[in-house]
Design an enzyme around this catalytic site. Structure first.
Site, mmCIF file in Angstrom:
data_model
loop_
_atom_site.group_PDB
_atom_site.id
_atom_site.type_symbol
_atom_site.label_atom_id
_atom_site.label_comp_id
_atom_site.label_asym_id
_atom_site.label_seq_id
_atom_site.Cartn_x
_atom_site.Cartn_y
_atom_site.Cartn_z
ATOM 1 N N CYS A 175 -8.731 -48.742 39.089
ATOM 2 C CA CYS A 175 -8.052 -47.509 39.516
ATOM 3 C C CYS A 175 -8.877 -46.696 40.505
ATOM 4 O O CYS A 175 -8.335 -45.856 41.222
ATOM 5 C CB CYS A 175 -7.687 -46.658 38.304
ATOM 6 S SG CYS A 175 -6.592 -47.517 37.173
ATOM 7 N N HIS A 205 -6.010 -39.580 41.187
ATOM 8 C CA HIS A 205 -5.439 -40.796 40.603
ATOM 9 C C HIS A 205 -4.395 -40.361 39.581
ATOM 10 O O HIS A 205 -4.625 -39.444 38.788
ATOM 11 C CB HIS A 205 -6.551 -41.609 39.942
ATOM 12 C CG HIS A 205 -6.042 -42.754 39.118
ATOM 13 N ND1 HIS A 205 -5.084 -43.630 39.582
ATOM 14 C CD2 HIS A 205 -6.346 -43.154 37.849
ATOM 15 C CE1 HIS A 205 -4.830 -44.518 38.636
ATOM 16 N NE2 HIS A 205 -5.576 -44.250 37.590
ATOM 17 N N ASN A 225 1.269 -45.091 36.524
ATOM 18 C CA ASN A 225 -0.084 -45.373 37.003
ATOM 19 C C ASN A 225 -0.060 -46.657 37.841
ATOM 20 O O ASN A 225 0.153 -47.740 37.306
ATOM 21 C CB ASN A 225 -1.015 -45.532 35.786
ATOM 22 C CG ASN A 225 -2.458 -45.811 36.164
ATOM 23 O OD1 ASN A 225 -2.756 -46.121 37.314
ATOM 24 N ND2 ASN A 225 -3.344 -45.704 35.185
HETATM 25 O O1 UT7 Z 1 -6.015 -45.486 35.060
HETATM 26 C C1 UT7 Z 1 -7.139 -45.809 34.297
HETATM 27 C C2 UT7 Z 1 -7.442 -44.774 33.358
HETATM 28 N N1 UT7 Z 1 -6.470 -44.757 32.272
HETATM 29 C C3 UT7 Z 1 -6.221 -43.628 31.710
HETATM 30 O O2 UT7 Z 1 -6.732 -42.641 32.163
HETATM 31 C C4 UT7 Z 1 -5.396 -43.567 30.445
HETATM 32 C C5 UT7 Z 1 -6.054 -42.647 29.466
HETATM 33 N N2 UT7 Z 1 -5.353 -42.468 28.212
HETATM 34 C C6 UT7 Z 1 -4.146 -41.854 28.093
HETATM 35 O O3 UT7 Z 1 -3.536 -41.492 29.086
HETATM 36 C C7 UT7 Z 1 -3.626 -41.578 26.719
HETATM 37 O O4 UT7 Z 1 -4.637 -41.765 25.766
HETATM 38 C C8 UT7 Z 1 -2.378 -42.428 26.310
HETATM 39 C C9 UT7 Z 1 -1.167 -41.945 27.125
HETATM 40 C C10 UT7 Z 1 -2.652 -43.880 26.598
HETATM 41 C C11 UT7 Z 1 -2.060 -42.246 24.846
HETATM 42 O O5 UT7 Z 1 -1.872 -40.883 24.534
HETATM 43 P P1 UT7 Z 1 -2.596 -40.243 23.239
HETATM 44 O O6 UT7 Z 1 -2.144 -38.847 23.163
HETATM 45 O O7 UT7 Z 1 -4.069 -40.509 23.389
HETATM 46 O O8 UT7 Z 1 -1.945 -41.058 22.053
HETATM 47 P P2 UT7 Z 1 -2.630 -42.033 20.991
HETATM 48 O O9 UT7 Z 1 -3.122 -43.274 21.646
HETATM 49 O O10 UT7 Z 1 -3.588 -41.251 20.185
HETATM 50 O O11 UT7 Z 1 -1.391 -42.377 20.066
HETATM 51 C C12 UT7 Z 1 -0.742 -41.381 19.268
HETATM 52 C C13 UT7 Z 1 0.361 -42.055 18.473
HETATM 53 C C14 UT7 Z 1 -0.106 -43.300 17.716
HETATM 54 O O12 UT7 Z 1 0.569 -43.326 16.480
HETATM 55 P P3 UT7 Z 1 -0.179 -42.863 15.126
HETATM 56 O O13 UT7 Z 1 -1.372 -43.755 15.006
HETATM 57 O O14 UT7 Z 1 -0.534 -41.420 15.373
HETATM 58 O O15 UT7 Z 1 0.877 -43.070 14.093
HETATM 59 C C15 UT7 Z 1 0.382 -44.434 18.577
HETATM 60 O O16 UT7 Z 1 0.624 -45.605 17.844
HETATM 61 O O17 UT7 Z 1 1.395 -42.500 19.360
HETATM 62 C C16 UT7 Z 1 1.672 -43.888 19.120
HETATM 63 N N3 UT7 Z 1 2.077 -44.494 20.370
HETATM 64 C C17 UT7 Z 1 3.338 -44.487 20.820
HETATM 65 N N4 UT7 Z 1 4.478 -43.983 20.300
HETATM 66 C C18 UT7 Z 1 5.614 -44.129 21.040
HETATM 67 C C19 UT7 Z 1 1.284 -45.144 21.264
HETATM 68 N N5 UT7 Z 1 2.034 -45.547 22.311
HETATM 69 C C20 UT7 Z 1 3.310 -45.154 22.054
HETATM 70 C C21 UT7 Z 1 4.520 -45.283 22.760
HETATM 71 N N6 UT7 Z 1 5.640 -44.758 22.214
HETATM 72 N N7 UT7 Z 1 4.610 -45.900 23.965
#
Ligand code: UT7
Length: 325
Positions: free
Chosen positions: A115, A252, A282
């Site tokens: 990225c 980005h 992204n």
């Molecule tokens: O470009 C390179 C750099 N990349 C990035 O910068 C990405 C960085 N990370 C992020 O943008 C975020 O961490 C994400 C968007 C990937 C995830 O958001 P988050 O607020 O950190 O969510 P999380 O991973 O903590 O997940 C929260 C909950 C989980 O469920 P439990 O364990 O709380 O029951 C996940 O299983 O959301 C669940 N979850 C989803 N639910 C519905 C994860 N993905 C999904 C989904 N739909 N697509």
């Protein structure tokens, strides 16, 4: 004091026709439009057609950038394509773009910093221009991330999209002050300690396959905000500028919340940030030039504006650049 600057003459971008909305995705994986939009700001992404390659997207973006710059492909000495999704393991996607543009002069190669790739490529092109080795360079970010996603993994497949963006740079003399047009500074960093937080589980020398993207999103998020804010400030210092001098941040586009938290840390209001994440998702190395071109084409970015570009990606790699448009 007169010094050589890499001045941006034009930008261009290309998005594949096919749009995949959050609602459509929610029919194939366990997710919702509400979750995706609230956590990332993404509403839709573009997906390359069967047979449409990274080099095809890159070529279209390059042609549009050349049109805006009003120079012909035969005047380009250097083509750099930033991509983590090349057409083939080799030859480079850049040489394919060179061929598509109908030129044989100069040299072309790919840069791989995921990225952060566009900022890396911009920095490399700037060094060639500032030393006088190159006069006109085409810097492209192009990706087909849809080809390396695990479409059953809701934690990653909802985040990414395909696209390409390009900028034409030309060596011109400046005064050596922050009032000069062109790239005023670039700062690059990497730290391989965090390889396992964001990677692809395949490759020519390991599995012999292209593999799929894997990410521990929460950890990446945390590193992204602190690294981006720091590198942004460092690029401003290198340019002899402050956040007050910045007209537009072109970040980005990984996550609306990361962009917001970083802008807050650097002290730049969201009204001065170009946002495309809702429409493109992204697009990795393509995301900065796509956002840049959208700001230029809709008239927000105008000649003389000071831009702060910043990106962070797998590796980890991160980087920032200041550019007076
Ligand atoms: O470009 C390179 C750099 N990349 C990035 O910068 C990405 C960085 N990370 C992020 O943008 C975020 O961490 C994400 C968007 C990937 C995830 O958001 P988050 O607020 O950190 O969510 P999380 O991973 O903590 O997940 C929260 C909950 C989980 O469920 P439990 O364990 O709380 O029951 C996940 O299983 O959301 C669940 N979850 C989803 N639910 C519905 C994860 N993905 C999904 C989904 N739909 N697509």
């Amino acid at each position: 004091m007169s010094i050589r600057r890499a001045v941006a003459l034009g930008s261009g971008s290309y998005l594949p026709e096919r749009i995949l909305t959050n609602d459509e995705l929610s029919k194939t994986v366990d997710t919702t439009d509400e979750w995706i939009f609230a956590r990332t700001g993404i509403k839709q992404r573009h997906i390359a057609a069967d047979g449409e390659w990274t080099s095809d997207l890159a070529t279209k973006a390059a042609e549009r950038a050349l049109d805006m710059a009003k120079i012909s492909a035969t005047e380009i000495d250097l083509i750099i394509v930033a991509t983590a999704t090349p057409d083939q393991t080799f030859p480079s996607t850049a040489t394919r773009v060179q061929h598509n543009l109908g030129t044989t002069q100069g040299f072309a190669f790919d840069v791989q910093a995921v990225c952060s790739g566009f900022v890396y490529a911009l920095s490399v092109a700037t060094q060639f221009i500032e030393t006088g080795k190159v006069t006109n360079a085409l810097v492209i970010g192009a990706e087909t991330f849809s080809r390396i996603l695990d479409w059953t993994d809701r934690t990653t497949c909802v985040l990414f999209g395909d696209g390409a963006g390009a900028v034409v740079l030309q060596g011109q003399d400046g005064n050596g002050t922050k009032a000069d047009r062109g790239i005023l500074s670039t700062e690059l960093r990497s730290d391989g300690t965090h390889n396992e937080l964001l990677y692809v589980d395949g490759g020519p020398s390991t599995t012999g396959t292209a593999g799929c993207l894997r990410m521990r999103g929460k950890e990446v998020f945390r590193h992204a905000v602190s690294n981006l804010a720091t590198i942004g400030e460092e690029a401003l210092v290198s340019a002899g500028a402050t956040s007050d001098d910045v007209d537009w941040v072109v970040p980005h586009q990984a996550n609306h919340r990361i962009i917001e938290a970083t802008a807050r840390k650097v002290g730049i209001p969201m009204e001065q940030v170009i946002l495309t994440v809702s429409d493109h998702g992204n697009t990795s190395a393509a995301s900065i030039p796509l956002a840049l071109d959208s700001g230029v084409c809709d008239g927000r970015i105008t000649p003389g504006n000071l831009l702060l570009l910043e990106a962070m990606g797998g590796g980890f790699t991160w980087g920032a650049a200041t550019l007076r448009w």
